[in-house]
Design a protein around this motif. Structure first.
Motif, PDB file in Angstrom:
ATOM      1  N   GLU A  52      19.280 -37.003  -3.593  1.00 47.66           N
ATOM      2  CA  GLU A  52      18.995 -37.343  -2.202  1.00 47.66           C
ATOM      3  C   GLU A  52      18.126 -38.593  -2.126  1.00 47.66           C
ATOM      4  N   GLY A  53      18.562 -39.562  -1.311  1.00 46.82           N
ATOM      5  CA  GLY A  53      17.799 -40.780  -1.081  1.00 46.82           C
ATOM      6  C   GLY A  53      18.003 -41.866  -2.118  1.00 46.82           C
ATOM      7  N   GLN A  54      18.696 -41.556  -3.214  1.00 53.12           N
ATOM      8  CA  GLN A  54      18.922 -42.564  -4.251  1.00 53.12           C
ATOM      9  C   GLN A  54      20.263 -43.262  -4.040  1.00 53.12           C
ATOM     10  N   GLN A  55      20.334 -44.493  -4.526  1.00 50.70           N
ATOM     11  CA  GLN A  55      21.567 -45.249  -4.399  1.00 50.70           C
ATOM     12  C   GLN A  55      22.708 -44.525  -5.109  1.00 50.70           C
ATOM     13  N   ASN A  56      23.855 -44.538  -4.472  1.00 50.61           N
ATOM     14  CA  ASN A  56      25.039 -43.890  -5.009  1.00 50.61           C
ATOM     15  C   ASN A  56      26.109 -44.952  -5.219  1.00 50.61           C
ATOM     16  N   THR A  57      26.726 -44.963  -6.388  1.00 50.77           N
ATOM     17  CA  THR A  57      27.773 -45.942  -6.683  1.00 50.77           C
ATOM     18  C   THR A  57      29.080 -45.272  -7.118  1.00 50.77           C
ATOM     19  N   LYS A  58      29.175 -43.961  -6.958  1.00 45.50           N
ATOM     20  CA  LYS A  58      30.358 -43.222  -7.403  1.00 45.50           C
ATOM     21  C   LYS A  58      30.859 -42.298  -6.299  1.00 45.50           C
ATOM     22  N   MET A  59      32.168 -42.092  -6.311  1.00 46.01           N
ATOM     23  CA  MET A  59      32.773 -41.106  -5.430  1.00 46.01           C
ATOM     24  C   MET A  59      33.627 -40.195  -6.302  1.00 46.01           C
ATOM     25  N   TYR A  60      33.670 -38.928  -5.937  1.00 47.37           N
ATOM     26  CA  TYR A  60      34.369 -37.918  -6.726  1.00 47.37           C
ATOM     27  C   TYR A  60      35.378 -37.179  -5.859  1.00 47.37           C
ATOM     28  N   PHE A  61      36.426 -36.689  -6.523  1.00 49.55           N
ATOM     29  CA  PHE A  61      37.393 -35.815  -5.872  1.00 49.55           C
ATOM     30  C   PHE A  61      37.490 -34.580  -6.747  1.00 49.55           C
ATOM     31  N   VAL A  62      37.142 -33.426  -6.200  1.00 48.07           N
ATOM     32  CA  VAL A  62      37.093 -32.179  -6.957  1.00 48.07           C
ATOM     33  C   VAL A  62      38.496 -31.602  -7.099  1.00 48.07           C
ATOM     34  N   VAL A  63      38.882 -31.282  -8.340  1.00 49.05           N
ATOM     35  CA  VAL A  63      40.184 -30.655  -8.573  1.00 49.05           C
ATOM     36  C   VAL A  63      40.041 -29.283  -9.229  1.00 49.05           C
ATOM     37  N   GLY A  64      38.818 -28.891  -9.533  1.00 48.64           N
ATOM     38  CA  GLY A  64      38.558 -27.570 -10.101  1.00 48.64           C
ATOM     39  C   GLY A  64      37.067 -27.300 -10.095  1.00 48.64           C
ATOM     40  N   GLY A  65      36.675 -26.066  -9.792  1.00 46.02           N
ATOM     41  CA  GLY A  65      35.257 -25.722  -9.740  1.00 46.02           C
ATOM     42  C   GLY A  65      34.625 -26.141  -8.427  1.00 46.02           C
ATOM     43  N   THR A  66      33.290 -26.163  -8.422  1.00 41.63           N
ATOM     44  CA  THR A  66      32.553 -26.500  -7.201  1.00 41.63           C
ATOM     45  C   THR A  66      31.314 -27.314  -7.538  1.00 41.63           C
ATOM     46  N   ALA A  67      30.763 -27.900  -6.498  1.00 42.78           N
ATOM     47  CA  ALA A  67      29.457 -28.547  -6.563  1.00 42.78           C
ATOM     48  C   ALA A  67      28.727 -28.160  -5.285  1.00 42.78           C
ATOM     49  N   ASP A  68      27.415 -28.051  -5.379  1.00 42.78           N
ATOM     50  CA  ASP A  68      26.606 -27.685  -4.222  1.00 42.78           C
ATOM     51  C   ASP A  68      25.823 -28.883  -3.718  1.00 42.78           C
ATOM     52  N   ALA A  69      25.876 -29.092  -2.407  1.00 42.22           N
ATOM     53  CA  ALA A  69      25.026 -30.088  -1.764  1.00 42.22           C
ATOM     54  C   ALA A  69      23.753 -29.374  -1.349  1.00 42.22           C
TER      55      ALA A  69
END
Length: 170
Positions: A62-79
């Motif tokens: 949170e609040g840090q620069q982001n330079t990547k984008m992801y597309f989930v095809v298996g599993g999960t991630a939590d925001a």
């Protein structure tokens, strides 16, 4: 002209002979419904790296620069924000798309900051990962793909917002 014709033929042949997992993703994801041809879809994913992520791996802070984008095809991630879980992001969903929209809107990569921590779920995850600068460079020259991709991201964000609203009501 012969070089261009050969190039177009090879692109089309590669798209028609895509792997079974890419074919399934094309059909079960919303890429076809969002206006992607098979050639555009294969080209888009050729710019991404397929990654197997371990449980607990941090994709964004949170609040840090982001330079990547992801597309989930298996599993999960939590925001998460602090210790509070905001959402679970699963199959056929983007991660980092809001930051990428900042890049596309000419605000640039420097403005692309994560709005939450994003941490891979307990079972790990399989994702496709794009670097913003590579993806933007491709989309700048491919206006139809850029429009289709923006429409897909908008659809994805709308679905996430709807899911969040339903959870808040319950």
């Amino acid at each position: 002209n012969a070089f261009m014709a050969t190039s177009l033929y090879l692109e089309r042949r590669n798209a028609e002979n895509m792997s079974d997992d890419m074919k399934e993703l094309f059909l079960s994801g919303d890429f076809r419904r969002r206006g992607f041809s098979k050639v555009e879809y294969i080209k888009l994913f050729s710019l991404a790296k397929r990654r197997q992520l371990k449980a607990g791996e941090v994709l964004m802070r949170e609040g840090q620069q982001n330079t990547k984008m992801y597309f989930v095809v298996g599993g999960t991630a939590d925001a998460k924000s602090g210790k509070r879980r905001l959402a679970s992001i699963g199959d056929a969903k983007f991660i980092g798309e809001m930051s990428f929209l900042d890049v596309l809107s000419d605000e640039g990569v420097a403005s692309a900051k994560s709005t939450a921590d994003v941490v891979v779920g307990d079972e790990g995850a399989t994702v496709y990962e794009w670097d913003f600068s590579t993806l933007q460079g491709y989309l700048d020259d491919q206006h139809e793909v850029k429009n289709a991709f923006s429409a897909y991201i908008s659809y994805d964000l709308r679905e996430k917002l709807r899911d969040t609203n339903i959870k808040m009501i319950q």
